[in-house]
Scaffold this motif. Structure first.
Motif, short mmCIF file in Angstrom:
data_model
loop_
_atom_site.label_atom_id
_atom_site.label_comp_id
_atom_site.label_asym_id
_atom_site.label_seq_id
_atom_site.Cartn_x
_atom_site.Cartn_y
_atom_site.Cartn_z
N ARG A 86 0.74 -1.22 0.17
CA ARG A 86 -0.22 -0.05 0.21
C ARG A 86 0.74 1.32 0.04
O ARG A 86 1.04 1.27 0.72
N PHE A 87 0.83 2.28 -0.96
CA PHE A 87 1.15 3.56 -0.92
C PHE A 87 0.45 4.56 -1.17
O PHE A 87 -0.60 4.61 -2.27
N SER A 88 -0.19 5.66 -0.44
CA SER A 88 -0.66 6.95 -0.08
C SER A 88 -0.32 8.23 -0.19
O SER A 88 1.29 8.30 -0.45
N LEU A 89 -1.06 9.10 -1.18
CA LEU A 89 -0.13 10.14 -1.77
C LEU A 89 -1.18 11.13 -1.09
O LEU A 89 -2.61 10.76 -0.80
N ILE A 90 -0.81 11.62 -0.24
CA ILE A 90 -1.64 12.89 0.81
C ILE A 90 -1.33 14.18 -0.10
O ILE A 90 -0.12 14.95 -0.08
N LEU A 91 -2.49 15.00 -0.16
CA LEU A 91 -2.55 17.01 -0.62
C LEU A 91 -2.80 17.04 1.25
O LEU A 91 -3.82 17.13 1.41
N GLU A 92 -1.77 17.39 1.45
CA GLU A 92 -1.90 18.39 2.33
C GLU A 92 -3.10 19.62 2.41
O GLU A 92 -3.94 19.70 3.74
N SER A 93 -3.21 20.22 1.56
CA SER A 93 -4.19 21.69 1.73
C SER A 93 -4.22 21.11 -0.30
O SER A 93 -3.23 22.39 -0.62
N ALA A 94 -5.24 20.80 -0.23
CA ALA A 94 -5.26 20.62 -1.82
C ALA A 94 -5.28 22.32 -2.32
O ALA A 94 -6.37 23.07 -1.68
N SER A 95 -4.95 22.31 -3.95
CA SER A 95 -5.60 23.08 -4.26
C SER A 95 -5.41 23.34 -6.00
O SER A 95 -5.65 22.09 -6.24
N THR A 96 -6.47 24.43 -6.58
CA THR A 96 -6.93 23.87 -7.66
C THR A 96 -5.48 23.62 -8.88
O THR A 96 -6.03 23.16 -9.82
N ASN A 97 -4.82 24.01 -8.41
CA ASN A 97 -3.45 23.76 -9.49
C ASN A 97 -3.12 22.59 -9.55
O ASN A 97 -1.71 21.24 -9.82
N GLN A 98 -3.99 21.59 -8.02
CA GLN A 98 -3.52 19.98 -7.99
C GLN A 98 -4.44 19.34 -9.27
O GLN A 98 -4.38 18.78 -8.35
N THR A 99 -5.85 20.50 -9.36
CA THR A 99 -6.18 19.30 -10.32
C THR A 99 -5.99 18.64 -11.53
O THR A 99 -5.11 18.97 -12.23
N SER A 100 -5.91 16.97 -11.51
CA SER A 100 -4.98 16.40 -12.65
C SER A 100 -5.19 14.68 -11.82
O SER A 100 -6.40 14.43 -11.68
N MET A 101 -5.30 14.53 -13.16
CA MET A 101 -5.35 12.74 -13.55
C MET A 101 -3.90 11.98 -12.00
O MET A 101 -2.64 12.57 -12.39
N TYR A 102 -4.33 10.97 -11.31
CA TYR A 102 -2.87 10.86 -10.88
C TYR A 102 -2.83 9.42 -11.08
O TYR A 102 -4.23 8.96 -10.77
N LEU A 103 -1.38 9.10 -10.72
CA LEU A 103 -1.38 7.41 -11.66
C LEU A 103 -0.20 6.46 -10.16
O LEU A 103 0.37 7.42 -10.12
N CYS A 104 -0.65 5.36 -10.11
CA CYS A 104 -0.11 4.82 -8.83
C CYS A 104 0.97 3.93 -10.14
O CYS A 104 -0.14 3.52 -11.02
N ALA A 105 1.78 3.70 -9.83
CA ALA A 105 2.60 1.47 -10.43
C ALA A 105 3.42 1.24 -9.69
O ALA A 105 3.54 2.11 -8.53
N SER A 106 3.33 0.42 -9.97
CA SER A 106 4.52 0.16 -9.11
C SER A 106 5.52 -0.86 -9.94
O SER A 106 5.38 -1.70 -11.01
N SER A 107 6.96 -1.55 -9.49
CA SER A 107 8.17 -2.85 -9.87
C SER A 107 8.90 -2.88 -8.62
O SER A 107 8.67 -2.94 -7.59
N THR A 108 9.32 -3.93 -9.40
CA THR A 108 10.30 -5.32 -8.81
C THR A 108 11.36 -3.82 -8.56
O THR A 108 11.81 -3.30 -9.34
N ARG A 109 12.36 -4.83 -7.94
CA ARG A 109 13.59 -4.06 -7.52
C ARG A 109 14.77 -4.92 -8.70
O ARG A 109 15.89 -3.83 -8.70
N GLN A 110 14.24 -5.49 -9.31
CA GLN A 110 15.16 -6.06 -10.25
C GLN A 110 14.94 -5.33 -11.74
O GLN A 110 13.49 -5.28 -11.81
N GLY A 111 15.69 -5.24 -13.09
CA GLY A 111 15.64 -4.44 -13.80
C GLY A 111 14.91 -5.63 -14.73
O GLY A 111 13.93 -6.80 -14.73
N PRO A 112 13.77 -5.27 -15.88
CA PRO A 112 14.82 -3.86 -16.31
C PRO A 112 13.28 -2.67 -15.93
O PRO A 112 13.83 -1.49 -16.12
N TYR A 113 13.36 -3.53 -14.83
CA TYR A 113 12.06 -2.00 -14.13
C TYR A 113 10.59 -1.51 -14.58
O TYR A 113 10.30 -0.37 -14.72
N GLU A 114 10.90 -2.57 -15.77
CA GLU A 114 8.46 -2.50 -16.30
C GLU A 114 8.23 -2.42 -14.90
O GLU A 114 7.97 -2.70 -13.61
#
Lengths: 113, 114
Positions: free
Chosen positions: A73-101
């Motif tokens: 689990r990985f959480s993103l926190i916007l402490e005090s949201a502002s209008t310039n933070q309107t966006s699409m937010y993407l989460c991703a994961s990968s292994t520690r070994q290459g090629p890091y897909e």
């Protein structure tokens, strides 16, 4: 099948609110990432975590913080949201070994009014 | 600054036309290279990747890409596009100095007219 899930597909918040975006992966990956995606700018890295409780700033960390208390689990926190933070937010994961897909979640479209 | 460049932001093609999307990067050493695709309303998914071996890589749905080290390029190609290829395409690079991270290009929006 590989899976990254995000807590919400769409979110509308008011300026100044604290916002939590959550991401869960079921692949036992060490690395997890938060990006924001804006038209013409591609994906920009906000924060990166390479292990539980470990984090590293990306290219645009200002106004954001993250938390990784459990490997999946990985959480993103916007402490005090502002209008310039309107966006699409993407989460991703990968292994520690290459090629890091990286494997991506469906995204959260956040609108701050 | 180290970067990944995608030459065209918007491309419009008719069905059956050939496609080539450019991607150039500025890292001098060993690289791993990726093309991702994002269909309308869907999440990013891997189209193909290169990390060693044959520089001509074949991916899903008839796509291929060629790694040309001397040109720092990894262009995506498809001989005959379909309406269902309408999507946004992202090139991404992993380089040694970036550790486990990927650097993404700005994306190319492809629209295929039926």
């Amino acid at each position: 099948d590989v899976k990254v899930t995000q807590s919400s597909r769409y979110l509308v918040k008011r300026t100044g609110e604290k916002v939590f975006l959550e991401c869960v992966q079921d692949m036992d990956h060490e690395n997890m990432f938060w990006y924001r995606q804006d038209p013409g700018l591609g994906l920009r890295l906000i924060y990166f975590s390479y292990d539980v409780k470990m984090k590293e700033k990306g290219d645009i960390p200002e106004g954001y913080s993250v938390s990784r208390e459990k490997k999946e689990r990985f959480s993103l926190i916007l402490e005090s949201a502002s209008t310039n933070q309107t966006s699409m937010y993407l989460c991703a994961s990968s292994t520690r070994q290459g090629p890091y897909e990286q494997y991506f979640g469906p995204g959260t479209r956040l609108t701050v009014t | 600054a180290q970067s990944v460049s995608q030459h065209n932001h918007h491309v419009i093609l008719s069905e059956a036309a050939s496609l080539e999307l450019g991607c150039n990067y500025s890292y001098g050493g060993t690289v791993n290279l990726f093309w991702y695709v994002q269909y309308p309303g869907q999440h990013l998914q891997l189209l193909l990747k290169y990390f060693s071996g044959d520089p001509l890589v074949k991916g899903i749905k008839g796509f291929e890409a060629e790694f040309i080290k001397s040109k720092f390029s990894f262009n995506l190609r498809k001989p005959s596009v379909q309406w269902s290829d309408t999507a946004e395409y992202f090139c991404a690079v992993n380089a040694k100095e970036y550790g486990n991270k990927l650097v993404f290009g700005a994306g190319t929006i492809l629209r295929v007219k039926s």
